[in-house]
Design a protein around this motif. Structure first.
Motif, PDB file in Angstrom:
ATOM      1  N   SER A   4       9.158  15.704  -0.900  1.00 32.04           N
ATOM      2  CA  SER A   4       8.815  16.907  -1.642  1.00 32.04           C
ATOM      3  C   SER A   4       8.370  17.968  -0.650  1.00 32.04           C
ATOM      4  N   ARG A   5       8.187  19.160  -1.165  1.00 29.74           N
ATOM      5  CA  ARG A   5       7.703  20.219  -0.281  1.00 29.74           C
ATOM      6  C   ARG A   5       6.832  21.174  -1.080  1.00 29.74           C
ATOM      7  N   ASP A   6       5.929  21.832  -0.364  1.00 29.09           N
ATOM      8  CA  ASP A   6       5.056  22.850  -0.941  1.00 29.09           C
ATOM      9  C   ASP A   6       5.387  24.149  -0.230  1.00 29.09           C
ATOM     10  N   ASN A   7       6.096  25.031  -0.929  1.00 37.39           N
ATOM     11  CA  ASN A   7       6.515  26.278  -0.296  1.00 37.39           C
ATOM     12  C   ASN A   7       5.322  27.149   0.091  1.00 37.39           C
ATOM     13  N   ALA A   8       4.286  27.118  -0.686  1.00 37.20           N
ATOM     14  CA  ALA A   8       3.108  27.953  -0.389  1.00 37.20           C
ATOM     15  C   ALA A   8       2.412  27.501   0.895  1.00 37.20           C
ATOM     16  N   LYS A   9       2.478  26.204   1.176  1.00 32.07           N
ATOM     17  CA  LYS A   9       1.830  25.668   2.369  1.00 32.07           C
ATOM     18  C   LYS A   9       2.811  25.446   3.518  1.00 32.07           C
ATOM     19  N   ASN A  10       4.085  25.740   3.277  1.00 35.18           N
ATOM     20  CA  ASN A  10       5.109  25.506   4.306  1.00 35.18           C
ATOM     21  C   ASN A  10       5.033  24.085   4.850  1.00 35.18           C
ATOM     22  N   THR A  11       4.968  23.143   3.938  1.00 29.26           N
ATOM     23  CA  THR A  11       4.780  21.751   4.325  1.00 29.26           C
ATOM     24  C   THR A  11       5.730  20.843   3.552  1.00 29.26           C
ATOM     25  N   LEU A  12       6.300  19.915   4.288  1.00 22.89           N
ATOM     26  CA  LEU A  12       7.161  18.870   3.735  1.00 22.89           C
ATOM     27  C   LEU A  12       6.341  17.592   3.635  1.00 22.89           C
ATOM     28  N   TYR A  13       6.594  16.796   2.608  1.00 23.60           N
ATOM     29  CA  TYR A  13       5.857  15.550   2.414  1.00 23.60           C
ATOM     30  C   TYR A  13       6.807  14.368   2.257  1.00 23.60           C
ATOM     31  N   LEU A  14       6.272  13.195   2.567  1.00 24.19           N
ATOM     32  CA  LEU A  14       6.944  11.945   2.231  1.00 24.19           C
ATOM     33  C   LEU A  14       5.885  11.012   1.666  1.00 24.19           C
ATOM     34  N   GLN A  15       5.950  10.793   0.363  1.00 30.35           N
ATOM     35  CA  GLN A  15       5.053   9.847  -0.284  1.00 30.35           C
ATOM     36  C   GLN A  15       5.706   8.478  -0.231  1.00 30.35           C
ATOM     37  N   MET A  16       5.000   7.527   0.346  1.00 31.96           N
ATOM     38  CA  MET A  16       5.541   6.186   0.531  1.00 31.96           C
ATOM     39  C   MET A  16       4.700   5.188  -0.254  1.00 31.96           C
ATOM     40  N   ASN A  17       5.309   4.515  -1.194  1.00 27.97           N
ATOM     41  CA  ASN A  17       4.636   3.521  -2.019  1.00 27.97           C
ATOM     42  C   ASN A  17       5.270   2.154  -1.817  1.00 27.97           C
ATOM     43  N   SER A  18       4.560   1.140  -2.245  1.00 31.56           N
ATOM     44  CA  SER A  18       5.062  -0.240  -2.155  1.00 31.56           C
ATOM     45  C   SER A  18       5.581  -0.539  -0.754  1.00 31.56           C
ATOM     46  N   LEU A  19       4.779  -0.233   0.231  1.00 31.31           N
ATOM     47  CA  LEU A  19       5.213  -0.390   1.617  1.00 31.31           C
ATOM     48  C   LEU A  19       5.392  -1.849   1.992  1.00 31.31           C
ATOM     49  N   LYS A  20       6.372  -2.068   2.869  1.00 29.56           N
ATOM     50  CA  LYS A  20       6.719  -3.408   3.331  1.00 29.56           C
ATOM     51  C   LYS A  20       6.622  -3.450   4.847  1.00 29.56           C
ATOM     52  N   PRO A  21       6.461  -4.632   5.419  1.00 23.92           N
ATOM     53  CA  PRO A  21       6.420  -4.718   6.893  1.00 23.92           C
ATOM     54  C   PRO A  21       7.661  -4.105   7.551  1.00 23.92           C
ATOM     55  N   GLU A  22       8.805  -4.188   6.912  1.00 24.73           N
ATOM     56  CA  GLU A  22      10.023  -3.619   7.491  1.00 24.73           C
ATOM     57  C   GLU A  22      10.045  -2.096   7.458  1.00 24.73           C
ATOM     58  N   ASP A  23       9.057  -1.487   6.840  1.00 25.49           N
ATOM     59  CA  ASP A  23       8.920  -0.020   6.886  1.00 25.49           C
ATOM     60  C   ASP A  23       8.205   0.432   8.161  1.00 25.49           C
ATOM     61  N   THR A  24       7.726  -0.516   8.959  1.00 21.63           N
ATOM     62  CA  THR A  24       7.059  -0.170  10.211  1.00 21.63           C
ATOM     63  C   THR A  24       8.027   0.533  11.152  1.00 21.63           C
ATOM     64  N   ALA A  25       7.661   1.722  11.585  1.00 19.10           N
ATOM     65  CA  ALA A  25       8.537   2.539  12.422  1.00 19.10           C
ATOM     66  C   ALA A  25       7.810   3.819  12.817  1.00 19.10           C
TER      67      ALA A  25
ATOM     68  N   GLY B 145       0.802  -1.209   0.000  1.00 14.33           N
ATOM     69  CA  GLY B 145       0.000   0.000   0.000  1.00 14.33           C
ATOM     70  C   GLY B 145       0.841   1.268   0.000  1.00 14.33           C
ATOM     71  N   SER B 146       0.129   2.391   0.048  1.00 17.41           N
ATOM     72  CA  SER B 146       0.778   3.707   0.016  1.00 17.41           C
ATOM     73  C   SER B 146       0.273   4.572   1.161  1.00 17.41           C
ATOM     74  N   LEU B 147       1.101   5.542   1.513  1.00 21.98           N
ATOM     75  CA  LEU B 147       0.745   6.480   2.568  1.00 21.98           C
ATOM     76  C   LEU B 147       1.547   7.751   2.341  1.00 21.98           C
ATOM     77  N   ARG B 148       0.951   8.895   2.614  1.00 19.76           N
ATOM     78  CA  ARG B 148       1.691  10.151   2.513  1.00 19.76           C
ATOM     79  C   ARG B 148       1.727  10.824   3.874  1.00 19.76           C
ATOM     80  N   LEU B 149       2.922  11.125   4.314  1.00 13.03           N
ATOM     81  CA  LEU B 149       3.111  11.878   5.548  1.00 13.03           C
ATOM     82  C   LEU B 149       3.360  13.341   5.210  1.00 13.03           C
ATOM     83  N   SER B 150       2.927  14.214   6.104  1.00 10.09           N
ATOM     84  CA  SER B 150       3.217  15.634   5.934  1.00 10.09           C
ATOM     85  C   SER B 150       3.827  16.194   7.216  1.00 10.09           C
TER      86      SER B 150
END
Length: 118
Positions: free
Chosen positions: A70-91, A16-21
């Motif tokens: 990635s980042r959105d300067n207008a929103k002052n926000t940093l992102y991390l788009q995570m795709n193809s997640l694996k159990p070892e990405d748990t953290a 699956g995928s998840l996006r953090l901000s």
């Protein structure tokens, strides 16, 4: 003082995928560079990705090709788009801001839990 507020993580299935901000309390374009790290239980905090003020990026081998910073300067926000997640990405995932305006300082977000089920 710079505040970094991360979005909630979550539970996602393998593949699956998840996006953090990460919202910053100051203009993100004034930050020298920003990072994402993660820390699994009983392990050290590991570097995942970096983005410079100029927009250059680099990644840890473990996430290259699956994660995108990635980042959105207008929103002052940093992102991390995570795709193809694996159990070892748990953290717990953390954003980090590095400032170099006269003195070197860094700030951390509060951390957000990401759990990938098998």
């Amino acid at each position: 003082q710079v505040q970094l507020v991360e979005s909630e993580g979550g539970l996602v299935q393998t593949g699956g995928s998840l996006r953090l901000s990460c919202a910053t309390s100051i203009s993100i374009s004034s930050i020298y560079q920003m990072y994402w790290y993660r820390q699994a239980p009983g392990k050290q905090r590991d570097f995942l990705a970096r983005i410079t003020r100029g927009g250059s990026t680099n990644y840890a081998d473990s996430v290259r090709g699956r994660f995108t910073i990635s980042r959105d300067n207008a929103k002052n926000t940093l992102y991390l788009q995570m795709n193809s997640l694996k159990p070892e990405d748990t953290a717990v995932y953390y954003c980090n801001a590095e400032l170099r305006s006269g003195i070197w300082t860094q700030y951390w977000g509060q951390g957000t839990q990401v759990t990938v089920s098998s």
